[in-house]
Design a protein around this motif. Structure first.
Motif, mmCIF file in Angstrom:
data_model
loop_
_atom_site.group_PDB
_atom_site.id
_atom_site.type_symbol
_atom_site.label_atom_id
_atom_site.label_comp_id
_atom_site.label_asym_id
_atom_site.label_seq_id
_atom_site.Cartn_x
_atom_site.Cartn_y
_atom_site.Cartn_z
ATOM 1 N N GLU A 71 56.999 29.563 11.770
ATOM 2 C CA GLU A 71 58.442 29.475 12.028
ATOM 3 C C GLU A 71 58.828 30.160 13.334
ATOM 4 O O GLU A 71 59.750 30.964 13.403
ATOM 5 N N ARG B 83 51.086 23.892 18.528
ATOM 6 C CA ARG B 83 52.166 23.268 17.747
ATOM 7 C C ARG B 83 52.022 23.605 16.264
ATOM 8 O O ARG B 83 53.005 23.870 15.576
ATOM 9 N N SER C 241 54.944 31.407 23.957
ATOM 10 C CA SER C 241 54.050 30.318 24.386
ATOM 11 C C SER C 241 52.943 30.820 25.302
ATOM 12 O O SER C 241 51.788 30.400 25.193
ATOM 13 N N ALA D 230 59.419 28.189 16.080
ATOM 14 C CA ALA D 230 60.140 27.177 16.857
ATOM 15 C C ALA D 230 61.487 27.746 17.322
ATOM 16 O O ALA D 230 62.219 28.371 16.544
ATOM 17 N N GLY D 231 61.783 27.551 18.582
ATOM 18 C CA GLY D 231 63.000 28.103 19.166
ATOM 19 C C GLY D 231 62.769 29.458 19.819
ATOM 20 O O GLY D 231 63.637 29.961 20.538
ATOM 21 N N GLN D 232 61.608 30.061 19.551
ATOM 22 C CA GLN D 232 61.285 31.362 20.134
ATOM 23 C C GLN D 232 60.214 31.251 21.217
ATOM 24 O O GLN D 232 59.781 32.266 21.760
ATOM 25 N N GLU D 233 59.782 30.026 21.519
ATOM 26 C CA GLU D 233 58.655 29.851 22.434
ATOM 27 C C GLU D 233 58.862 30.521 23.790
ATOM 28 O O GLU D 233 57.906 31.007 24.396
ATOM 29 N N VAL E 257 52.944 27.357 15.592
ATOM 30 C CA VAL E 257 54.375 27.575 15.823
ATOM 31 C C VAL E 257 55.181 27.056 14.636
ATOM 32 O O VAL E 257 56.123 27.701 14.160
ATOM 33 N N GLN E 258 54.790 25.881 14.125
ATOM 34 C CA GLN E 258 55.485 25.323 12.964
ATOM 35 C C GLN E 258 55.225 26.165 11.713
ATOM 36 O O GLN E 258 56.160 26.497 10.984
#
Length: 584
Positions: free
Chosen positions: A452, A445, A423, A454-457, A448-449
């Protein structure tokens, strides 16, 4: 021999990462053995354990009959290990690097004389012994690294992806050297590689995935996993091979893999699917069966490991690209008589070409050919010595900063801030591109989507696996929705699975109107391009569609790699012959 080998790594603030999970393998002596598998499968960890540089958490590992955990020095005295980033001393000459490594390994002066002569002959570095290592091309550096690794005669040679970032000519030369050593000295070699055609040369292949062994056997045995499932489709007139490939990859319930090749598309049908079920996907393409290759068997093994068929990502058209509709014939990059000199050395000599809107344009060439210099000038990172260069309507000789606002850039090496989180990197570079507040949050956003992440931010970027680093670099470069995307060997060292996913995204971006400029050493990737340039010694040797370039190379060019090698060797032969003709 490894028995139930287990190794994990602690990561600050996260769960431990398992690199090897109860791995058991036995490697035959006196032959070539390949380790293949996706990024993060454990190949490098296994080699480092075998070299005595790491200790296993549990399990047993014997190398040359020695328990590595009990006596790593005894192993290191009998092996040589070349890691991915071999430690050449760039401010020392070729000869001084050889001498240094001989001193470190205690090689006597009597042995050195004969050993040096053989190594310099094999690597074709005899003419360059006084040149600084830092002044060598990438391929020459790899050959010097191999020579330094072999200053003593080992019983076992460990090579960790020795040809990453190396052009096809240098790759071929490196493998000829390794094969000579196996044949002449009966040397045992274990090599990890992202090139499946290299693994096909080996006597034994181990396929790894997610820290485990998926399969092992001869290349023929691995190929048999794809027996009777491989086909070649010739797209109908007016359809680009990458378009047909994308359609096939987007139907994972029927197709395991698809890749452009020689203007056609090679694909693997799922064994449970009837051939008639694929006819609608082929859209009138002519289809013929094809013999299976090692890469086909590899892809079958890995795809069948997935819990459910997954389509390659193709949503980039809406998620990360919003280039206004434009005339695809519009020229967005114009280069005329471009020259770049470094003192008296001419890196790029009077090069001219143009690139159109939404085109995928490839810059190819051997290491040291001048393509990276050309690439950096196109990005506005390096000024031209002379010539005309216009990018996105901006003259780069006068307004580089203005042009850079319209382009995205992904470097070969991970160039983001490794100590920042995902992030934080996105936020920082988004701000550098002029994004603020709500708009920056929206773009973060979206990427990130799409990639893939998401969850690694909150993950530290420098500790991400290689595949995630590549995704983050792509996400960062597309935050500001650039018109032109520059990619410098973006898939260097990545496995076929990751390359398919990457190119599906690139195809979607090009369809959305983003112009793509890419350098690559994977010649299969040139088949995705609308047009390519081949450079060597700073000069433009060929330009055109992949079909036109293959045709120029002659009938012996069965694929782009053959065409590339043929064109470069023909040009070099003419250069060598010119002085002799002048003297005659």
């Amino acid at each position: 021999m490894a028995t139930k080998l287990h190794r994990q790594f602690d990561v600050k603030g996260r769960a431990p990462v398992v690199a090897l999970d109860d791995l058991s393998i036995s490697v035959p002596a006196g032959s070539l053995t390949a380790l293949v598998g996706p990024d993060g499968s454990g190949k490098t960890t296994l080699l480092r354990l075998a070299a005595g540089l790491l200790l296993p958490d549990s399990g047993a590992l014997q190398v040359l009959g020695i328990d590595v955990a009990k006596d790593p020095q005894a192993v290191q005295d009998r092996i040589s290990y070349m890691p991915q980033r071999f430690g050449l001393y760039e401010d020392l000459s070729v000869q001084e690097n050889l001498d240094l490594y001989s001193d470190l390994h205690g090689v006597s002066h009597a042995v050195r004389r004969e050993r040096y002569a053989r190594l310099l002959e094999m690597t074709d570095l005899a003419r360059f012994t006084s040149r600084l290592a830092g002044k060598l091309s990438g391929g020459m550096k790899q050959k010097l690294g191999l020579a330094c690794t072999l200053v003593r005669s080992p019983e076992l040679l460990l090579l960790d992806e020795p040809t990453v970032g190396v052009d096809p000519l240098s790759r071929r030369e490196l493998w000829e050297i390794v094969q000579q050593l196996v044949d002449a000295e009966h040397l045992s070699v274990i090599v990890s590689t992202a090139y499946l055609d290299e693994a096909e040369r080996c006597a034994q292949v181990f396929v790894m995935r997610e820290s485990r062994l998926v399969a092992e056997g001869t290349p023929a045995q691995i190929r048999d996993n794809a027996k009777d499932l491989c086909f070649v489709a010739r797209p109908k007139e007016g359809t680009h091979a990458r378009t047909l490939q994308a359609r096939l990859l987007d139907a994972p319930e029927a197709v395991i893999d698809a890749v452009p090749e020689g203007g056609e598309v090679r694909f693997i049908r799922r064994p449970e699917v009837d051939a008639s079920a694929i006819e609608s996907l082929l859209d009138g393409a002519q289809v013929q069966p094809a013999p299976a290759r090692l890469e086909d068997g590899f892809m079958v093994l890995l795809r069948t490991q997935q819990s459910a068929p997954q389509a390659a990502k193709s949503s980039a058209t809406t998620a990360v690209a919003s280039v206004p509709a434009a005339d695809k014939q519009e020229v967005v990059i114009e280069v005329k008589d471009l020259v770049r000199k470094f003192d008296d050395f001419v890196a790029v000599a009077s090069t001219s070409f143009n690139v159109r809107r939404g085109e995928i344009f490839g810059l190819l060439g051997p290491n040291g050919a001048g393509k990276t210099t050309t690439f950096r000038m196109l990005c506005g990172l390096l000024p031209a010595s002379s010539g005309f260069l216009q990018v996105a309507g901006v003259n780069l000789r006068h307004a580089r900063a203005q042009a850079r606002a319209k382009i995205g850039y992904v470097s070969q090496k991970f160039a983001l801030y490794g100590n920042l989180t995902v992030s934080e990197n996105l936020s920082f570079f988004g701000g550098a591109y002029g994004l603020r507040g709500k708009r920056l949050a929206e773009r973060m956003r979206a990427v990130v989507q799409e990639f893939e992440l998401a969850g690694q931010e909150d993950a530290t970027s420098g500790q991400l696996p290689g595949g995630f680093k590549q995704r983050l670099a792509m996400a960062t470069s597309l935050l500001h929705e650039p018109e032109i995307l520059f990619l410098d060997e973006p898939t260097s060292g990545t496995d076929p699975l990751a390359r398919r996913e990457f190119w599906r995204r690139i195809t979607a971006l090009a369809e959305a109107g983003v112009t793509i400029i890419i350098t690559t050493h994977f010649m299969e990737e040139a088949e995705y391009c609308d047009r390519i340039v081949i450079q060597d010694a700073g000069k433009l040797l060929a330009i055109g569609t992949p079909h036109e370039v293959r045709s120029r190379a002659g009938t012996q060019a069965a694929n782009m790699e053959d065409a590339f090698i043929g064109i470069v060797e023909q040009a070099r032969e003419k250069t060598r012959a010119a002085p002799q003709e002048a003297m005659a």
